[in-house]
Design a protein around this motif. Structure first.
Motif, PDB file in Angstrom:
ATOM      1  N   ILE A  20       0.403   5.100   4.441  1.00 33.56           N
ATOM      2  CA  ILE A  20       1.027   4.305   5.478  1.00 33.56           C
ATOM      3  C   ILE A  20       1.386   5.314   6.498  1.00 33.56           C
ATOM      4  N   ILE A  21       1.910   6.183   6.354  1.00 31.24           N
ATOM      5  CA  ILE A  21       2.340   7.338   7.410  1.00 31.24           C
ATOM      6  C   ILE A  21       0.890   7.858   8.238  1.00 31.24           C
ATOM      7  N   GLY A  22      -0.011   8.031   7.147  1.00 33.25           N
ATOM      8  CA  GLY A  22      -1.248   8.664   7.569  1.00 33.25           C
ATOM      9  C   GLY A  22      -1.945   7.656   8.427  1.00 33.25           C
ATOM     10  N   TYR A  23      -1.678   6.424   8.187  1.00 38.33           N
ATOM     11  CA  TYR A  23      -2.415   5.440   9.022  1.00 38.33           C
ATOM     12  C   TYR A  23      -1.676   5.099  10.508  1.00 38.33           C
ATOM     13  N   ILE A  24      -0.260   5.508  10.400  1.00 31.91           N
ATOM     14  CA  ILE A  24       0.385   5.290  11.818  1.00 31.91           C
ATOM     15  C   ILE A  24       0.155   6.394  12.553  1.00 31.91           C
ATOM     16  N   SER A  25       0.249   7.631  11.874  1.00 34.26           N
ATOM     17  CA  SER A  25       0.298   8.810  12.865  1.00 34.26           C
ATOM     18  C   SER A  25      -1.099   9.231  13.406  1.00 34.26           C
ATOM     19  N   ALA A  26      -2.105   9.131  12.375  1.00 38.30           N
ATOM     20  CA  ALA A  26      -3.458   9.390  12.880  1.00 38.30           C
ATOM     21  C   ALA A  26      -4.487   8.148  13.122  1.00 38.30           C
ATOM     22  N   LYS A  27      -3.897   7.114  12.852  1.00 37.15           N
ATOM     23  CA  LYS A  27      -4.929   6.020  12.748  1.00 37.15           C
ATOM     24  C   LYS A  27      -5.742   6.096  11.714  1.00 37.15           C
ATOM     25  N   SER A  28      -5.706   6.566  10.654  1.00 36.13           N
ATOM     26  CA  SER A  28      -6.471   7.198   9.497  1.00 36.13           C
ATOM     27  C   SER A  28      -6.659   5.872   8.585  1.00 36.13           C
ATOM     28  N   LYS A  29      -7.810   5.322   8.675  1.00 33.04           N
ATOM     29  CA  LYS A  29      -7.889   3.773   7.615  1.00 33.04           C
ATOM     30  C   LYS A  29      -8.400   4.498   6.129  1.00 33.04           C
ATOM     31  N   PRO A  30      -9.361   5.466   6.093  1.00 33.45           N
ATOM     32  CA  PRO A  30      -9.383   6.063   4.751  1.00 33.45           C
ATOM     33  C   PRO A  30      -8.006   6.651   4.193  1.00 33.45           C
ATOM     34  N   SER A  31      -7.075   7.000   4.890  1.00 37.86           N
ATOM     35  CA  SER A  31      -5.828   7.526   4.235  1.00 37.86           C
ATOM     36  C   SER A  31      -4.897   6.063   3.981  1.00 37.86           C
ATOM     37  N   SER A  34      -7.110   4.725   0.627  1.00 39.93           N
ATOM     38  CA  SER A  34      -6.850   5.614  -0.633  1.00 39.93           C
ATOM     39  C   SER A  34      -5.310   5.475  -1.089  1.00 39.93           C
ATOM     40  N   GLY A  35      -4.417   5.591  -0.035  1.00 43.92           N
ATOM     41  CA  GLY A  35      -3.070   5.431  -0.573  1.00 43.92           C
ATOM     42  C   GLY A  35      -2.846   4.448  -1.121  1.00 43.92           C
ATOM     43  N   VAL A  36      -3.256   3.210  -0.733  1.00 39.51           N
ATOM     44  CA  VAL A  36      -2.794   1.837  -1.502  1.00 39.51           C
ATOM     45  C   VAL A  36      -3.584   1.754  -2.657  1.00 39.51           C
ATOM     46  N   VAL A  37      -5.015   2.107  -2.509  1.00 39.99           N
ATOM     47  CA  VAL A  37      -5.389   1.898  -3.958  1.00 39.99           C
ATOM     48  C   VAL A  37      -4.950   2.838  -5.079  1.00 39.99           C
ATOM     49  N   SER A  38      -4.686   4.082  -4.532  1.00 36.32           N
ATOM     50  CA  SER A  38      -4.301   4.914  -5.659  1.00 36.32           C
ATOM     51  C   SER A  38      -2.930   4.743  -6.327  1.00 36.32           C
ATOM     52  N   SER A  39      -1.845   4.061  -5.093  1.00 29.91           N
ATOM     53  CA  SER A  39      -0.685   3.890  -5.558  1.00 29.91           C
ATOM     54  C   SER A  39      -0.736   2.455  -6.507  1.00 29.91           C
ATOM     55  N   LEU A  40      -1.526   1.476  -6.100  1.00 34.13           N
ATOM     56  CA  LEU A  40      -1.657   0.078  -6.795  1.00 34.13           C
ATOM     57  C   LEU A  40      -1.906   0.517  -8.357  1.00 34.13           C
ATOM     58  N   LEU A  41      -3.126   1.516  -8.534  1.00 39.74           N
ATOM     59  CA  LEU A  41      -3.425   1.912  -9.675  1.00 39.74           C
ATOM     60  C   LEU A  41      -2.251   2.660 -10.575  1.00 39.74           C
ATOM     61  N   LEU A  42      -1.441   3.565  -9.821  1.00 37.01           N
ATOM     62  CA  LEU A  42      -0.391   4.165 -10.518  1.00 37.01           C
ATOM     63  C   LEU A  42       0.734   3.299 -10.857  1.00 37.01           C
ATOM     64  N   LEU A  43       1.008   2.265 -10.092  1.00 34.63           N
ATOM     65  CA  LEU A  43       1.952   1.350 -10.448  1.00 34.63           C
ATOM     66  C   LEU A  43       1.662   0.541 -11.579  1.00 34.63           C
TER      67      LEU A  43
END
Length: 103
Positions: A20-31, A34-43
């Motif tokens: 989320i921070i990567g998206y807010i600060s750099a407008k990086s959709k891949p960030s 990948s953050g959401v997908v990996s987070s969901l899998l780890l949760l």
């Protein structure tokens, strides 16, 4: 709740926040993706560990190892400690805790 389960859940939340921070600060959709997908899998793997299912620990180990490689490659390419270097350290520490559980 045991230590590997707790560490898996915390690592998952940290990856979500980082995406989320990567998206807010750099407008990086891949960030964000990948953050959401990996987070969901780890949760999910943390929830499986909480239910005493061995597949949860194996999934967490595989994901954490994979993410450590990704962050290592990013650190190598960018030569910037933030965020890749910090996340590499967190990934390796998380992996160490997860691997101690299996030995």
């Amino acid at each position: 709740m045991n230590l590997p389960t707790l560490v898996t859940l915390i690592y998952g939340v940290l990856l979500l926040v980082g995406g989320i921070i990567g998206y807010i600060s750099a407008k990086s959709k891949p960030s964000l993706i990948s953050g959401v997908v990996s987070s969901l899998l780890l949760l999910i793997s943390g929830a499986l560990q909480w239910q005493q299912m061995a597949v949860g620990l194996v999934l967490a180990q595989f994901l954490t190892f994979s993410l450590a490689i990704v962050f290592g490659i990013r650190l190598w390419k960018t030569r910037k400690f933030m965020p890749a270097g910090l996340m590499l350290i967190v990934s390796v520490a998380t992996l160490a805790i997860l691997l101690i559980k299996t030995s």
